[in-house]
Motif scaffolding. Structure first.
Motif, short mmCIF file in Angstrom:
data_model
loop_
_atom_site.label_atom_id
_atom_site.label_comp_id
_atom_site.label_asym_id
_atom_site.label_seq_id
_atom_site.Cartn_x
_atom_site.Cartn_y
_atom_site.Cartn_z
N THR A 37 0.61 -1.01 -0.29
CA THR A 37 -0.12 0.20 -0.12
C THR A 37 0.68 1.27 0.09
OG1 THR A 37 0.41 0.13 2.92
CG2 THR A 37 -2.04 -1.30 1.22
N LEU A 38 1.91 1.22 0.25
CA LEU A 38 2.95 2.90 0.74
C LEU A 38 3.33 3.00 -0.45
CD1 LEU A 38 4.20 4.40 2.95
CD2 LEU A 38 6.34 3.34 2.77
N PRO A 39 3.83 2.66 -1.82
CA PRO A 39 4.05 3.27 -3.15
C PRO A 39 2.50 4.11 -3.31
CG PRO A 39 4.57 0.72 -3.08
CD PRO A 39 4.50 0.81 -1.91
N GLY A 40 1.48 3.15 -3.69
CA GLY A 40 0.16 4.16 -4.23
C GLY A 40 -0.11 4.92 -2.68
N MET A 41 0.22 4.91 -1.51
CA MET A 41 0.21 6.48 -0.99
C MET A 41 0.70 7.32 -1.09
SD MET A 41 -0.68 4.03 2.55
CE MET A 41 -0.77 5.24 3.61
N VAL A 42 2.12 7.55 -0.79
CA VAL A 42 3.15 8.29 -1.25
C VAL A 42 2.99 8.87 -2.71
CG1 VAL A 42 4.86 7.65 0.89
CG2 VAL A 42 5.09 6.87 -2.11
N SER A 43 2.72 8.11 -3.26
CA SER A 43 2.23 8.79 -5.06
C SER A 43 2.02 10.35 -4.98
CB SER A 43 2.19 8.05 -5.85
OG SER A 43 0.96 7.01 -5.56
N GLY A 44 0.66 9.83 -4.58
CA GLY A 44 -0.43 10.68 -3.67
C GLY A 44 -0.89 11.83 -3.52
N MET A 45 1.21 12.09 -2.47
CA MET A 45 1.41 13.57 -1.18
C MET A 45 2.22 14.21 -2.23
SD MET A 45 2.96 10.71 1.25
CE MET A 45 3.88 12.52 2.51
N VAL A 46 1.67 15.47 -2.87
CA VAL A 46 1.54 16.43 -3.69
C VAL A 46 1.81 17.90 -3.06
CG1 VAL A 46 1.59 17.88 -5.60
CG2 VAL A 46 1.49 15.25 -5.56
N PHE A 47 2.24 18.67 -2.42
CA PHE A 47 2.00 19.82 -1.67
C PHE A 47 2.62 21.04 -2.84
CE2 PHE A 47 6.06 18.89 0.14
CZ PHE A 47 6.78 19.64 -0.06
N ALA A 48 2.36 22.31 -2.58
CA ALA A 48 2.36 22.93 -3.17
C ALA A 48 2.89 24.20 -2.05
CB ALA A 48 1.81 23.52 -3.92
N ARG A 49 4.15 25.22 -2.39
CA ARG A 49 3.70 27.16 -1.24
C ARG A 49 5.07 27.20 -1.57
NH1 ARG A 49 7.65 28.32 2.65
NH2 ARG A 49 9.06 26.81 2.90
N ARG A 50 4.97 28.32 -1.68
CA ARG A 50 5.72 30.11 -1.94
C ARG A 50 6.77 30.11 -1.04
NH1 ARG A 50 8.01 34.82 -2.60
NH2 ARG A 50 8.02 35.65 -4.84
N ILE A 51 8.12 29.68 -2.09
CA ILE A 51 9.65 30.12 -0.72
C ILE A 51 10.15 30.94 -1.60
CG2 ILE A 51 11.10 28.71 -0.36
CD1 ILE A 51 10.20 25.52 -0.85
N ALA A 52 10.65 32.06 -0.75
CA ALA A 52 11.84 33.08 -0.79
C ALA A 52 13.43 32.70 -0.21
CB ALA A 52 11.14 34.09 -0.24
N TRP A 53 13.77 32.09 -0.65
CA TRP A 53 15.18 31.69 -0.70
C TRP A 53 16.30 32.64 -0.37
CZ3 TRP A 53 15.42 26.19 -0.28
CH2 TRP A 53 14.56 25.99 -0.90
#
Length: 248
Positions: free
Chosen positions: A135-151
């Motif tokens: 189950t783990l591969p399918g679970m992590v494949s859907g983990m997507v996040f986005a945020r703005r970064i000022a480096w």
């Protein structure tokens, strides 16, 4: 070229198998040991001299050029990384370009501010409970996040956390674009021993990659045989995190 055409592209470029274990290789001696990087899209590539050595790149992508190889190129295409023995011109042509890919040499790479998107995929599971492995591969494949970064003109992998203020990893700088890390406060008790190590690198101004090795094993007072029956005596999970700048 689409993802469906990805395997023929691999064959055409003479790419090495991506899941091979990292190994030292005598490569790219003409560049002072620095890796040559081809960032490819449908229609051609951009070729640069990486700030990392071939050994550092091999550790990050999980595979290395064959022993004794010279002048290999690490190719990025379709969210994967491979080594190719082809010339930069041939690689660009295979990707639909005009056959020109002049090698660009830059000062240390600086990440660009903007919206960065992260994806994670599990690359290897060993010694873990069967249910987790399934189950783990399918679970992590859907983990997507986005945020703005000022480096602020400096790369640090802590910025790639969903919440940078969370002190999840202790990072050690290896170079301006490469870090090694260990999980903060890993679990250590009589039953279980949980530890995690990471490497993270800025690939170019718009992308970064990290590799995470997690191990769950028997603690000092545990019944190792019983945990082995449960698949928890020596459970190891390797994951790759890929980050892309997707906009302002």
């Amino acid at each position: 070229m689409t993802r469906i055409a990805f395997l023929p592209v691999i064959a055409a470029l003479g790419l090495s198998v991506p899941l091979a274990a990292p190994a030292r290789a005598e490569a790219n001696l003409g560049t002072g040991g620095k890796a040559v990087y081809a960032d490819c899209r449908d229609g051609g590539c951009r070729c640069t001299l990486s700030p990392m050595t071939t050994d550092e790149v091999s550790a990050l992508i999980g595979t290395a050029p064959p022993e004794g190889a010279r002048d290999w190129v690490v190719v990025s295409y379709a969210d994967s990384y491979f080594w190719s023995a082809q010339s930069l011109e041939d690689i660009d042509s295979a990707m639909g370009g005009d056959g020109r890919c002049d090698l660009e040499v830059f000062a240390p790479v600086v990440p660009r501010d903007g919206t960065w998107t992260g994806k994670v995929r599990t690359t290897k599971i060993a010694g873990c409970p069967e249910g987790l492995a399934q189950t783990l591969p399918g679970m992590v494949s859907g983990m997507v996040f986005a945020r703005r970064i000022a480096w602020g003109g400096v790369f640090h992998p802590a910025q790639l956390n969903m919440n940078p203020s969370d002190q999840v990893v202790n990072w050690t700088e290896i170079g301006p674009t490469m870090f090694q890390g260990k999980l903060v406060a890993p679990v250590q008790n009589d039953m279980l021993s949980v530890s995690g190590t990471l490497t993270s690198s800025l690939v170019d101004e718009d992308s970064a990659v990290a590799r995470f090795h997690l191990r769950v094993g028997a603690g000092s007072g545990a019944n190792a045989a019983a945990l082995a029956m449960l698949g928890m005596a020596d459970c190891r999970v390797d994951s790759t995190y890929q980050f892309k700048r997707s906009g302002a």
